[in-house]
Write a protein that holds these residues in place. Structure first.
Motif, mmCIF file in Angstrom:
data_model
loop_
_atom_site.group_PDB
_atom_site.id
_atom_site.type_symbol
_atom_site.label_atom_id
_atom_site.label_comp_id
_atom_site.label_asym_id
_atom_site.label_seq_id
_atom_site.Cartn_x
_atom_site.Cartn_y
_atom_site.Cartn_z
ATOM 1 N N LEU A 23 -8.152 26.796 -20.962
ATOM 2 C CA LEU A 23 -6.976 26.078 -20.460
ATOM 3 C C LEU A 23 -6.766 26.309 -18.970
ATOM 4 O O LEU A 23 -6.254 25.435 -18.265
ATOM 5 N N GLU A 24 -7.149 27.494 -18.483
ATOM 6 C CA GLU A 24 -6.962 27.789 -17.060
ATOM 7 C C GLU A 24 -7.812 26.891 -16.181
ATOM 8 O O GLU A 24 -7.450 26.609 -15.040
ATOM 9 N N GLY A 25 -8.942 26.417 -16.678
ATOM 10 C CA GLY A 25 -9.800 25.543 -15.881
ATOM 11 C C GLY A 25 -9.544 24.069 -16.123
ATOM 12 O O GLY A 25 -10.322 23.228 -15.656
ATOM 13 N N THR A 26 -8.461 23.733 -16.835
ATOM 14 C CA THR A 26 -8.130 22.343 -17.135
ATOM 15 C C THR A 26 -6.958 21.906 -16.274
ATOM 16 O O THR A 26 -5.968 22.634 -16.153
ATOM 17 N N TYR A 27 -7.090 20.718 -15.676
ATOM 18 C CA TYR A 27 -6.038 20.206 -14.807
ATOM 19 C C TYR A 27 -5.283 19.030 -15.427
ATOM 20 O O TYR A 27 -4.271 18.606 -14.898
ATOM 21 N N GLU A 28 -5.775 18.493 -16.545
ATOM 22 C CA GLU A 28 -5.099 17.376 -17.199
ATOM 23 C C GLU A 28 -4.084 17.924 -18.201
ATOM 24 O O GLU A 28 -4.299 17.959 -19.412
ATOM 25 N N ALA A 29 -2.951 18.391 -17.663
ATOM 26 C CA ALA A 29 -1.951 19.044 -18.501
ATOM 27 C C ALA A 29 -1.224 18.075 -19.412
ATOM 28 O O ALA A 29 -0.584 18.497 -20.378
ATOM 29 N N ASN A 30 -1.274 16.775 -19.126
ATOM 30 C CA ASN A 30 -0.559 15.796 -19.927
ATOM 31 C C ASN A 30 -1.425 15.147 -21.006
ATOM 32 O O ASN A 30 -0.939 14.285 -21.736
ATOM 33 N N SER A 31 -2.673 15.532 -21.092
ATOM 34 C CA SER A 31 -3.560 14.919 -22.070
ATOM 35 C C SER A 31 -3.280 15.490 -23.462
ATOM 36 O O SER A 31 -2.876 16.649 -23.613
ATOM 37 N N PRO A 32 -3.487 14.705 -24.510
ATOM 38 C CA PRO A 32 -3.294 15.220 -25.880
ATOM 39 C C PRO A 32 -4.196 16.393 -26.202
ATOM 40 O O PRO A 32 -3.796 17.306 -26.932
ATOM 41 N N THR A 33 -5.414 16.399 -25.661
ATOM 42 C CA THR A 33 -6.338 17.509 -25.925
ATOM 43 C C THR A 33 -5.805 18.811 -25.354
ATOM 44 O O THR A 33 -5.895 19.876 -25.999
ATOM 45 N N TYR A 34 -5.233 18.739 -24.156
ATOM 46 C CA TYR A 34 -4.675 19.951 -23.537
ATOM 47 C C TYR A 34 -3.522 20.494 -24.377
ATOM 48 O O TYR A 34 -3.432 21.712 -24.621
ATOM 49 N N ARG A 35 -2.622 19.605 -24.818
ATOM 50 C CA ARG A 35 -1.476 20.069 -25.622
ATOM 51 C C ARG A 35 -1.940 20.656 -26.948
ATOM 52 O O ARG A 35 -1.364 21.651 -27.425
ATOM 53 N N GLU A 36 -2.977 20.069 -27.533
ATOM 54 C CA GLU A 36 -3.496 20.595 -28.801
ATOM 55 C C GLU A 36 -4.121 21.969 -28.602
ATOM 56 O O GLU A 36 -3.881 22.895 -29.404
ATOM 57 N N ASP A 37 -4.908 22.130 -27.538
ATOM 58 C CA ASP A 37 -5.523 23.443 -27.268
ATOM 59 C C ASP A 37 -4.453 24.487 -26.939
ATOM 60 O O ASP A 37 -4.583 25.654 -27.329
#
Length: 363
Positions: A23-37
């Protein structure tokens, strides 16, 4: 069919750490995948808390020397939960306040656990005491002097940078390898990481207080944002009593038509249909055969006369302005005045020929 064996604390913690690092290397905080992770990482850390409580891994009667080196990283579980809770996306100020309160509680559990094992440094223990005295107004910089606040911010930044550099050096050194390295060196690495997280926890608590001050000034919505038209109608029907009385001003047309021939007031004195208060019955009688539109109050001539009286009409111009009255030959004085005026104009033209004033643009 045999039930699945319960997972160990080590395996759950490693899975949670892998999710957090991803998650620290992800910048798409609004994507469904980010919220699921993010939700999965929080569930894994919560499972770690359940296992820690179940096996009573930490005890208030123990000291830091009683904790095994391999168990020291589990002291950071509540801190990791607080980190992830701050990243949860919300839709309203109320939801954001709830997320910040949950984050604050996780930070507090983390700091209380470190304080019970006397892991906090002298400066961190002082900050924790100040926070415990007044959590809502806590700040890592207690002074109001601008110069002192600037110096304190610089000192905090330097401390954070030094701890980051030290951790980076340790993680890149073979001596501090978690698998196969020197146990004392690995223990020092873990404690340095805890010191860094403690520093960031106080920074996070201060950030929560600043955000809470901003949210306190946000307007409170009058109704939940997820309501629909049907929910609104249902809420209005619930407000209506059994006798047909409602506080709603814009009642449905069917209700107004059904109550138009009924009584004006109920037995309790509540109005059952809309009505109009008038000064006398004559006003109602005069308005029976009156048309629906407003009638004129004056004629066009009266309107023009009123506009002329107020000076809103400009007279003159057009063909009438070209009509000059015939001169009266019997009025000698007026004729002499016209003659003198024409003579003076002729003398002026002789004294000032055409172009005599053009001194700058002569050919």
């Amino acid at each position: 069919m045999m039930s699945a064996e319960p997972r160990t604390l080590k395996s759950v913690f490693q899975a949670a750490e892998l999710k957090r690092v991803a998650l620290e290397g992800t910048y798409e905080a609004n994507s469904p995948t980010y919220r699921e992770d993010l939700a999965q990482a929080l569930e894994l850390y919560q499972e770690c808390i359940q296992i820690i409580n179940k096996i009573s891994l930490f005890s208030p009667n123990e000291g830091l020397e009683d904790i095994a080196t391999s168990d020291i990283p589990y002291l950071l579980v509540n801190y990791r939960i607080a980190e992830l809770l701050q990243k949860v996306s919300t839709q309203s100020p109320l939801e954001r306040k709830a997320a910040l309160n949950a984050t604050r509680e996780a930070y507090e559990r983390f700091l209380h656990l470190l304080d019970s094992y006397s892991i906090l440094s002298q400066s961190d223990a002082k900050l924790f005491t100040e926070y415990s005295d007044d959590p809502a107004t806590f700040s890592t910089i207690s002074t109001a002097d601008p110069a002192a606040r600037r110096n304190a911010k610089i000192a905090n930044f330097k401390t954070e940078k030094e701890l980051k550099n030290k951790l980076e050096y340790m993680r890149n050194s073979p001596r501090y390898l978690e698998d196969g390295g020197d146990e004392e060196a690995v223990r020092e690495l873990y404690l340095t990481n805890i010191a860094f997280c403690t520093h960031m926890a106080f920074q996070g608590l201060e950030s929560i207080n600043r955000e809470m001050d901003i949210l306190a000034q946000a307007p409170i919505p009058l109704m939940p944002q997820a309501t629909t038209v049907h929910d609104d109608e249902r809420r209005r029907r619930e407000l209506q009593d059994n006798d047909g009385y409602s506080e709603r001003l814009d009642a449905p047309l069917s209700t107004l038509l059904s109550n138009s021939n009924g009584p004006l007031l109920s037995k309790e004195g509540k109005p059952l249909r809309p009505f109009t208060l008038t000064s006398n019955r004559q006003e109602l009688r005069n308005g029976v055969f009156r048309p629906g539109h407003n009638l004129p109050t004056m004629s066009i001539d009266e309107y023009l006369e009123e506009e002329r009286r107020q000076g809103n009409i400009i007279e003159g111009g057009g063909e009438a302005s070209m009509r000059r009255p015939e001169p009266d030959e019997d009025d000698i004085e007026k004729a002499d005045a016209e003659t003198m005026k024409a003579r003076e104009w002729d003398e002026f033209k002789e004294a000032n020929p055409r172009g005599s004033g053009n001194t700058l643009n002569r050919g």
